[in-house]
Design a protein around this motif. Structure first.
Motif, short mmCIF file in Angstrom:
data_model
loop_
_atom_site.label_atom_id
_atom_site.label_comp_id
_atom_site.label_asym_id
_atom_site.label_seq_id
_atom_site.Cartn_x
_atom_site.Cartn_y
_atom_site.Cartn_z
N GLU A 494 48.43 42.42 35.86
CA GLU A 494 47.12 42.62 35.26
C GLU A 494 46.98 41.98 33.88
OE1 GLU A 494 44.57 43.69 36.65
OE2 GLU A 494 45.16 44.97 38.33
N ARG A 495 48.04 41.36 33.37
CA ARG A 495 48.01 40.82 32.02
C ARG A 495 46.78 39.94 31.78
NH1 ARG A 495 52.10 38.58 28.38
NH2 ARG A 495 53.75 39.02 29.90
N ALA A 496 46.57 38.95 32.66
CA ALA A 496 45.46 38.00 32.46
C ALA A 496 44.12 38.73 32.49
CB ALA A 496 45.51 36.91 33.51
N ASN A 497 43.99 39.72 33.37
CA ASN A 497 42.72 40.43 33.49
C ASN A 497 42.45 41.32 32.27
OD1 ASN A 497 42.17 39.37 36.07
ND2 ASN A 497 43.52 40.88 37.01
N VAL A 498 43.48 41.99 31.79
CA VAL A 498 43.30 42.83 30.60
C VAL A 498 42.90 41.98 29.40
CG1 VAL A 498 44.44 44.38 28.98
CG2 VAL A 498 44.86 44.63 31.43
N LEU A 499 43.59 40.86 29.21
CA LEU A 499 43.26 39.98 28.09
C LEU A 499 41.84 39.42 28.23
CD1 LEU A 499 46.64 38.07 27.60
CD2 LEU A 499 45.72 39.96 26.23
#
Length: 926
Positions: A494-499
């Motif tokens: 989820e890193r890309a989505n959270v950022l």
């Protein structure tokens, strides 16, 4: 162009002269003290005319200056969407799939293009040539991605070393194109490169080049397939290209990307008969029940684009009572409603509109909300938050939208909208309440805050505070995260989505949301990096806090920024951020926060050898932790204070502080803190000559680090074990430990740890008699220490380097190294290490035939060693004094010094050194 500019400049100069003259005339027009000659006298008599001429002249000059300004400085092109001019925007990340997406059922006969691609790849491989980049270009909705994915599946057996799929967001609505540096970080992580080994820094160009070099090295000699989807430009994708000749790169783009080494594969709209065949296959209707002429008309109405054909066929499949003629009428009506669109847009958008209007009302609303999603892909949990529905309902909606060909499915039950569909959904949503987007982003951020709180519960240290979830999180459904492994896997996915959500929230001026999201991501980015991504995030949070005047949030963001800057060895920047954090914590009266910031600042000062500053900071932090009853904070401050005391050669105080820290860590069940204190106790005990106890503590620390799966600190413990083994005569055991530590550091990209291992290995080379190898390895370590600003490491390397140079006869180089090492150590107050350098220097002077001067160095070393109770250096100094005495007069004092050295060596367990000195005594006695 130059002639026109010259004429304009000359006119400007002339106009300026006239203006100056007219100003003089006007200024003096009322003066009767002088009479102007000739025609100027007329102006004196008609003064108001001068004002008129002056006004006209100034107006002309203004126009001329504007023209020149336009000629000289054309307006800058607009910034790409989502990128602020000062470069302070929140960080981004690329979505990387470690396997190919599923092959689409909508793929139809593209035999000619596929044969050309397969033939190109096969031909290059058969001839042993480097595979060229293959660029698949075409208009939106033509099926570029589907073709690339299908080709990837066809060719996958030829590339057994892996397949990676990257969405570069070149034309994704509401998203900025992924920067090359961001994509490289995600690619390296997907390829198994530890995040600590991924280069970071403030120079974006240098970081991109460094990451690209590792990426090329990683794929050298490999046969891998890389799909770079939705590229905006060749500049964006060029750093992502592998260096190896055996890797295949497929690029999709709406643009024609020009480069001489590429093979360009245009993908055009389907031929009419292929479009009809695709329609029949996806509609599920027997061919003989459909009027082919009507089908050809339907295919033409949606531009013969696979995306549009798929949607139309799905409509017919879901309405068994409809005929093809019914579908044609509905599509025609939809096109009429969209008449203001361009023909190309209208062709596909009409199919979207028809599919959308066929959805039940609750699914229409859910589909609209998907258009507001800031991320790249989503699961049912994020969908539930967006749509304000339960996860079960969201999953049903997503499955239905997938069946309707309105969304695509990715591995792991994740979904993604085609860029055109996302744009259509956003347009639909924009027709409603203007606050819908803000509320949708707030809902999905609330979900992510709740999920991040659950994940952080597994990854933060025992006793540490976890950033709280936002209000309303209790009503949010989150995925089940049962372990640290589950939490880290979810966070990475989820890193890309959270950022992306943080970026959207920042763009919508949702400052409180930005602050909370940044704080919630901080623990993960601390551990996993890349740290430049964390720097960008905390800078954004700090700016949001300044916008709202939230001093508490500003202090928290600055403190996190300082920690990450310390990890990056950017010590001045870390100090600046932490000092400001201390000031902000003072302003809001947050004693715990101030203690945390002081503790971190003290670590920075310890690393830069400001021992007095470090001791003051840790002492003040300890007092604050005691006031607020923070036991973990007390343990941390005590442990860090113990390290400072050790570095100042105050060994008894260091043991006392570490022992107290160890007791608290064990009380709290903090295994990580326990291991750290055990390791540092081992270091101090080694310096004090308690080698058995030192080895025991290092082994205990190593075992805990293995239990925690912490390879960085396993390597540190291995290095310390190696030192003890060397000092007790087990040179091979020492080399094994240092070599294993070096392998871990190299894998993890820890430059400081690698320098430590190399320094220890260089010492072993010197003791083994291989001075050239020792010099080479020690010089490498020295350069790294200097680059990182580690003065203690620099001094230790110089000490060993001087001893190795002395073995090769480089006396001047050896003396220079000793002198510089002593300068640093005296500034640091490290008397034990200072005595070691003096012993090395004395040994060089003695073997060079200068026993009198050598004796003076040994005497100084002896005084220092006894002052700080460093027995090993005391024994070495006594040995040196005795040997020098034998060389001069063979006095009884020399024999006494040698016997004193033997006693200490035997007590330390350094049997080999004791035996050697006994042989010296025996030879003299004989």
């Amino acid at each position: 162009m130059r002639l026109r500019r010259g004429i304009a400049i000359a006119a400007l100069a002339g106009g300026a002269a006239v203006t100056t003259l007219l100003l003089g005339l006007v200024t003096n027009v009322v003066s009767n003290e002088s009479e102007w000659p000739g025609w100027l006298g007329w102006l004196q008599e008609h003064a108001w005319f001068s004002f008129v001429v002056l006004g006209v002249t100034m107006a002309g000059l203004t126009a001329m200056l504007a023209a020149l300004s336009e000629t000289r400085a054309p307006a800058p092109p607009p910034s790409p969407p989502g990128r602020s001019e000062d470069g302070a925007e929140p960080p981004g990340a690329a979505l990387v799939l470690r396997s190919l997406p599923r092959d689409t059922t909508a793929f139809t006969n593209r035999n000619a293009e596929l044969e050309r691609l397969v033939g190109s790849v096969q031909g290059s491989q058969d001839r042993g040539e480097a595979l060229p980049v293959h660029v698949i270009d075409g208009m939106p909705g033509v099926g570029k991605t589907a073709f690339a994915v299908h080709a990837g599946h066809v060719l996958s057996d030829r590339f057994p070393d892996g397949q990676l799929f990257v969405n570069l967001n070149g034309y994704t609505p509401g998203r900025s194109p992924v920067q090359a540096s961001e994509a490289l970080a995600s690619l390296l992580a997907a390829a198994g490169v530890p995040t600590q080994q991924i280069p970071v820094g403030d120079d974006a160009g240098a970081v991109t080049e460094a990451r690209a070099a590792i990426w090329r090295s990683r794929l050298a000699g490999k046969k891998a397939l890389l799909i770079l989807d939705n590229a905006a430009s060749y500049r964006q994708l060029e750093p992502l290209l592998p260096g190896g000749s055996g890797c295949l790169v497929l690029v999709t783009s709406r643009k024609r990307l020009a480069a001489h080494e590429e093979v360009v594969l245009p993908v055009n709209a389907l031929p009419p008969d292929h479009a009809v065949d695709l329609f029949v296959r996806l509609s599920g209707r027997p061919t003989n029940t459909l009027d082919r002429d009507v089908l050809e008309e339907l295919a033409g109405l949606c531009g013969y684009l696979p995306l549009g054909v798929s949607l139309l066929a799905a409509r017919l499949r879901h309405h068994p009572s409809w005929s093809a003629e019914d579908l044609r009428e509905r599509l025609t009506a939809a096109r009429d409603r969209l008449g203001e669109l361009r023909a190309g847009e209208r062709a596909v958008t009409a199919t979207f509109d028809l599919s959308y209007r066929d959805l039940p009302p609750e699914r229409q609303r859910f589909f609209q909300q998907l258009g507001f999603y800031p991320g790249t892909d989503l699961d049912a949990y994020a969908g539930a938050a967006l749509g304000s529905v339960s996860v079960a309902v969201a999953r049903a909606h997503l499955d239905a939208l997938y069946d309707d060909h309105l969304i695509d499915e990715h591995p792991g039950s994740r979904y993604q909208l085609h860029d055109l569909v996302r744009d259509y959904a956003r347009d639909l949503a924009a027709e409603g309440d203007s606050m819908d987007q803000v509320q949708s982003v707030q809902r999905v951020c609330t979900y992510y805050l709740a999920a991040l709180a659950a994940a952080n519960g597994h990854i933060v240290r025992s006793g540490a505070s976890v950033p709280p979830a936002s209000d309303g999180a209790a009503q949010v459904e989150t995925p089940s995260l049962e372990s640290r492994v589950d939490a880290l896997s979810w966070l990475e996915n989820e890193r890309a989505n959270v950022l992306a959500c943080i970026r959207r929230a920042n763009g919508l001026a949702l400052h409180d949301t930005v602050i909370r999201m940044a704080a919630a991501m901080a623990p993960f980015l601390r551990q996993s990096g890349p740290w430049d991504q964390a720097v960008g995030l905390h800078r954004t949070a700090a700016e949001a806090a300044r916008q709202t005047g939230d001093h508490q949030a500003l202090a928290d963001a600055l403190a996190e920024l300082g920690v990450v800057r310390r990890f990056m060895a950017a010590y001045p920047e870390a100090t600046e951020a932490l000092n400001e954090a201390v000031t902000q914590y003072d302003a809001v009266g947050d004693r715990r926060g101030k203690a945390n910031a002081l503790n971190q600042a003290g670590i920075v000062w310890y690393l830069t050898a400001d021992n007095e500053g470090a001791a003051r900071a840790q002492t003040e932090a300890l007092a604050l932790y005691c006031e607020v009853g923070d036991r973990l904070g007390q343990a941390n401050a005590l442990a860090d204070l113990g390290m400072v005391r050790r570095q100042m050669s105050n060994f008894e105080a260091a043991v006392e502080a570490q022992g107290e820290a160890l007791s608290i860590y064990r009380e709290l069940g903090d295994r990580y803190g326990e291991a750290n204190s055990l390791r540092d106790l081992g270091v101090v005990q080694c310096l004090m000559g308690a080698y058995d106890l030192a080895a025991q503590h290092h082994q205990e620390a190593f075992d805990i680090y293995v239990e925690l799966d912490d390879r960085v600190h396993q390597a540190y413990a291995l290095n310390e074990l190696g030192v003890v083994r060397r000092l007790t005569g087990d040179l091979q055991g020492a080399r094994d430990a240092h070599t294993q530590a070096l392998e871990y550091y190299t894998e993890l990209g820890d430059r400081f740890g690698r320098a430590n291992s190399n320094r220890h290995l260089g010492t072993l080379d010197r003791l083994s008699g291989d001075a050239p190898a020792a010099i080479r390895v020690l010089q490498e370590a020295l350069e790294v220490y200097r680059d990182l600003g580690s003065r203690g490491g620099e001094a230790a390397s110089l000490s060993e380097l001087g001893a190795a140079r002395g073995m090769t006869g480089e006396q001047d180089g050896a003396v220079e190294a000793f002198q510089r090492s002593l300068e640093i150590l005296r500034e640091l107050g490290d008397h034990c290490a200072e005595s070691e350098v003096l012993n090395h220097w004395g040994a060089l002077l003695r073997t060079s035939g200068n026993p009198a001067e050598a004796h003076g160095h040994f005497e100084r070393a002896l005084r220092l060693a006894r002052d700080v109770r460093c027995p090993l250096e005391e024994a070495r100094a006594l040995e040196g004094i005795g040997r020098c005495g034998w060389m001069v007069d063979g006095s009884a004092q020399a024999a006494e010094a040698l016997r004193g050295a033997i006693t200490i060596y035997q007590r330390l367990g350094a049997g080999a050194s004791a035996d050697e000195v006994e042989r010296v005594l025996a030879s003299r006695a004989g």
